[in-house]
Design a protein around this motif. Sequence first.
Motif, short mmCIF file in Angstrom:
data_model
loop_
_atom_site.label_atom_id
_atom_site.label_comp_id
_atom_site.label_asym_id
_atom_site.label_seq_id
_atom_site.Cartn_x
_atom_site.Cartn_y
_atom_site.Cartn_z
N PHE A 98 1.28 11.23 7.51
CA PHE A 98 1.49 12.53 8.12
C PHE A 98 0.35 13.43 7.70
N THR A 99 -0.20 14.19 8.63
CA THR A 99 -1.22 15.17 8.30
C THR A 99 -0.53 16.51 8.15
N ALA A 149 6.13 13.55 2.47
CA ALA A 149 5.47 12.72 3.49
C ALA A 149 4.92 11.44 2.88
N LYS A 150 4.27 11.56 1.73
CA LYS A 150 3.72 10.37 1.07
C LYS A 150 4.84 9.41 0.67
N GLY A 151 5.91 9.95 0.13
CA GLY A 151 7.05 9.11 -0.27
C GLY A 151 7.67 8.41 0.92
N LEU A 152 7.86 9.16 2.01
CA LEU A 152 8.43 8.57 3.22
C LEU A 152 7.55 7.44 3.73
N LEU A 172 7.94 4.34 1.73
CA LEU A 172 9.21 3.67 2.01
C LEU A 172 9.19 2.94 3.35
N LEU A 173 8.44 3.46 4.31
CA LEU A 173 8.39 2.85 5.64
C LEU A 173 7.61 1.54 5.67
N GLN A 174 6.66 1.37 4.76
CA GLN A 174 5.85 0.15 4.76
C GLN A 174 6.73 -1.08 4.63
N GLY A 175 6.57 -2.00 5.57
CA GLY A 175 7.32 -3.24 5.58
C GLY A 175 8.65 -3.16 6.34
N MET A 176 9.04 -1.96 6.79
CA MET A 176 10.29 -1.82 7.54
C MET A 176 10.09 -2.17 9.00
N PRO A 195 10.53 13.28 9.60
CA PRO A 195 11.06 11.92 9.77
C PRO A 195 11.61 11.68 11.18
N ASP A 196 12.31 12.67 11.74
CA ASP A 196 12.83 12.53 13.11
C ASP A 196 11.68 12.37 14.10
#
Length: 136
Positions: A84-85, A92-95, A98-102, A124-125
């Motif tokens: 996210f910019t 944003a970094k944490g999200l 967490l998304l990597q590999g999902m 996130p939405d």
Amino acid sequence: MDRRDFIGKAATIGIGLTAAPLALKAASPLAAPQGRPEVSMKVISDETKDGVRYVTATPSSKVCSKQIYVEIDVRTRTIKNAKFTRGCDGNAKGLCMLLQGMKVDDVIKRLNGVDCAGRGTSCPDQMAQVLKSLKW
């Protein structure tokens, strides 16, 4: 007045003061319409190279981030990378970590409809909306 009577009356008044703003908000003609408000996310680039889909989008102006970038493995439909910019940097970094590999479908299910401060959407939405908009 007995102490118990005083406490009972104070509690009744307190409940009325707490519930009154909620009732006024629900009855107000300026209250937001029920259901999901229109969000104006826009995919600005979408290209596939060497089995990886690179997507860049501008999210709704209702959120703090200004751009969403996501890399998707086309074969497995999993998120390889996301960014996210602007917006809430740590969140944003944490999200994105967490998304990597999902799987894309799992991300959509989990993030679709997440609200931020009553805006009807969130960063996130908006990620879910970007992923939902992609044609496979």
